[in-house]
Scaffold this active site. Structure first.
Site, PDB file in Angstrom:
ATOM      1  CE  LYS A 232      37.335  51.499  91.989  1.00  0.00           C
ATOM      2  NZ  LYS A 232      35.987  51.881  92.607  1.00  0.00           N
TER       3      LYS A 232
ATOM      4  CD  GLU B  12      26.281  41.386  85.926  1.00  0.00           C
ATOM      5  OE1 GLU B  12      26.717  42.843  86.645  1.00  0.00           O
ATOM      6  OE2 GLU B  12      25.149  40.740  85.840  1.00  0.00           O
TER       7      GLU B  12
ATOM      8  CG  PHE C 278      29.965  45.353  98.975  1.00  0.00           C
ATOM      9  CD1 PHE C 278      29.066  44.779  99.008  1.00  0.00           C
ATOM     10  CD2 PHE C 278      30.202  46.586  98.362  1.00  0.00           C
ATOM     11  CE1 PHE C 278      27.933  44.427  98.099  1.00  0.00           C
ATOM     12  CE2 PHE C 278      29.066  46.392  97.319  1.00  0.00           C
ATOM     13  CZ  PHE C 278      28.176  45.876  97.219  1.00  0.00           C
ATOM     14  CD  GLN C 279      29.390  44.315  94.129  1.00  0.00           C
ATOM     15  OE1 GLN C 279      29.654  44.928  94.122  1.00  0.00           O
ATOM     16  NE2 GLN C 279      27.895  44.136  93.708  1.00  0.00           N
TER      17      GLN C 279
ATOM     18  CG  MET D 201      14.082  17.913  73.900  1.00  0.00           C
ATOM     19  SD  MET D 201      14.203  17.079  72.424  1.00  0.00           S
ATOM     20  CE  MET D 201      14.341  18.657  70.776  1.00  0.00           C
TER      21      MET D 201
END
Length: 554
Positions: free
Chosen positions: A163, A51, A113-114, A468
């Site tokens: 959802k 993602e 969940f999630q 760097m």
């Protein structure tokens, strides 16, 4: 007509002209992905490896086109994986709409969940964010998100959709996309004062940033520069806004800018700052920045006025409109003495030396410019290679240099290059410059380039250290190299082949030229590993808090 929330989502995307999006499916967004399947002939979805890569791809797409980038992710870890990409877009004022799924409304707040409160997590790094609780609000919310992303100072907006909202039915009425609002708060008197200050100047400088590109003010600024013969210098985010070959373009300003640009700003009597925020990488010491000058600041965001540097005069509004109002009031001028003085300083600038027996970053970048042509789009990760690219690329395109300036996001490059290649098409070369440190963060997106046959050429500056950070340890930490040599044994050629793309290993310029030529001709994704010395430095360099008098050439 009655549609599901998921169908409304797809219809609004098409309505807003967002027919390309990047994302990764998951349980909370299955209805949205089902709608994308139904609309697959009208909406292109690019599935990335992660993602974060999708967020950077949406960002790169926006930078390459000026359009709003769109990214879609599921709830929980899918949503949190977007955070770095959203913050990157926020810091650089890039228009993006991030859509996340969430658990059903009846499960919110139950540690389902999630489940994660992504609106709260992203509140400090978005222009606005929304949680849609009812399907009747969905279309209007999405439309507002697109409008906010482009209005005023551009930036990312998040829309979180449970959802059950994507499954519910609602009446959908198509609407034409709303044009972004233009900020016109400046007064004619303020414009006239700015014109008088510039006309009165003997040693004027124009200092411009990425806001010039965002406001589509490139042509108006060029006209002002040429009419009044005012030399100009730019930030990292504005590379390419003014053709590098323009005789009044002095180049990059700030920590890794030239002696000439930094000296010119320190000696100027009027500085016109356009679409730039005086960041700490440019105004390294705010109390002494352009201390001999009266400063005029043009910015669309009033919060940027006097935030980092105190200015003499300010105009708040869209830079394109302000410059259009300013230009007729400017009298033609020459400033020959001032320009001659500036040109005399150029003999003191740092010039890297060519080598035949080892790869030098400036030679590699110069070779890319010659072979890829003026239409190529260049993308960078973050580190030494980023600064070398900013210094040595022959910037000729306003949207031809994509880099993470504000957040400095290592791992930004591959995702952004994917977004850029999708945006410009397969016939325009996209070249990613990266370092071995940055590249290891998101090299998994190679599978995305292969899956979608995106001919991105990745040039890896491999010095086997975090260059760097090591440079700073060399200069400021008495060579105490703490955790900057990861001792990696990555075989980039074998790894590339494992992903299904071509890999090349180069230790000389001749080898690089041949590899780059073959990569260009193949029209396939490729990696080119360039072995460079771990002690190669980005020069010149002004230490943080310093002035041009502290500039280091070695």
């Amino acid at each position: 007509m009655k549609l599901t929330g998921a169908q409304i989502f797809a219809e609004v995307l098409i309505e807003q002209g967002a027919t390309t999006l990047f994302g990764y499916p998951g349980g909370a967004v299955l209805n949205l992905y089902d709608a994308l399947y139904q609309y697959r002939d009208r909406i292109t979805h690019i599935m990335t490896a992660h993602e974060q890569g999708a967020a950077h791809a949406a960002d790169g797409y926006a930078r390459a086109t000026g359009k709003t980038g769109v990214v879609l992710a599921t709830s929980g870890p899918g949503a949190t994986n977007l955070v770095t990409g959203i913050a990157t877009a926020y810091m650089d004022s890039i228009p993006m709409v991030a859509v996340t799924g969430n658990v059903g409304t009846g499960l919110i707040g139950r540690d389902s969940f999630q489940e994660v409160y992504i609106a709260g997590i992203t509140m400090p790094i978005t222009k606005h964010n929304f949680v849609v609780r009812h399907v009747d609000e969905l279309a209007a919310t999405l439309r507002r998100a697109f409008h906010i992303a482009q209005a005023g100072r551009k930036g990312p907006v998040l829309v979180d959709i449970p959802k059950d909202v994507t499954a519910a039915l609602a009446e959908f009425i198509p609407e034409p996309p709303q044009q972004p609002t233009t900020t016109l708060t400046f007064s004619r008197a303020a414009v006239a004062k700015a014109a008088w200050m510039l006309g009165d100047a003997k040693r004027p400088i124009i200092y411009f940033g990425g806001g010039v590109r965002s406001s589509k003010a490139c042509h108006a600024m060029k006209a002002l520069i040429e009419k009044a013969q005012i030399p100009a210098t730019h930030t990292l985010m504005a590379a390419g806004v003014l053709d590098c070959r323009h005789p009044l373009n002095l180049g990059l300003l700030g920590m890794h800018g030239s002696y000439t640009t930094n000296k010119a700003v320190s000696e100027a009597d009027v500085v016109l700052a356009i679409g730039t925020r005086f960041s700490d990488r440019v105004a390294l010491n705010p109390s002494t920045f352009a201390s001999k000058a009266r400063i005029i600041q043009i910015d669309i965001d009033p919060s940027e006025i006097n935030k980092n540097v105190q200015v003499t005069h300010s105009l708040v509004g869209d830079a394109a409109h302000i410059l259009d109002a300013l230009l007729p009031l400017i009298e033609p001028a020459q400033h020959e003495d001032w320009l001659a003085r500036i040109h005399s300083w150029q003999s003191l600038d740092y010039h890297p030396k060519d080598h035949d027996d080892r790869l030098m970053p400036h030679q590699v970048i110069g070779c890319c410019c010659e072979m890829a042509g003026p239409e190529a789009v260049y993308v960078t990760d973050v580190g030494q290679h980023q600064m070398w690219a900013a210094q040595y690329l022959r910037h000729v395109k306003s949207r031809g240099f994509l880099t993470s300036g504000g957040l400095g996001t290592m791992g930004f490059g591959y995702g952004a290059a994917i977004g850029a290649q999708v945006a410009v098409g397969r016939d325009t070369p996209v070249v990613l410059f990266t370092g071995d440190g940055s590249f290891h963060m998101n090299l998994n997106e190679a599978c995305t380039a292969v899956s979608y046959d995106l001919p991105i050429i990745t040039v890896i500056f491999n010095n086997q250290v975090l260059g760097m950070v090591r440079q700073w340890q060399t200069v400021f930490y008495d060579r105490r190299y703490s955790s900057t040599d990861p001792h990696r044994k990555t075989d980039y050629v074998k790894l590339a082949e494992g992903f299904g793309l071509a890999g090349y290993h180069c230790e000389s310029l001749a080898q690089f030229e041949e590899a780059f030529r073959r990569a260009l001709a193949s029209k396939k994704p490729a990696w080119i590993e360039c072995v460079i010395d771990k002690d190669e430095k980005v020069l010149p360099m002004i230490p943080a808090g310093g002035t041009v008098e502290d500039l280091m050439m070695s």
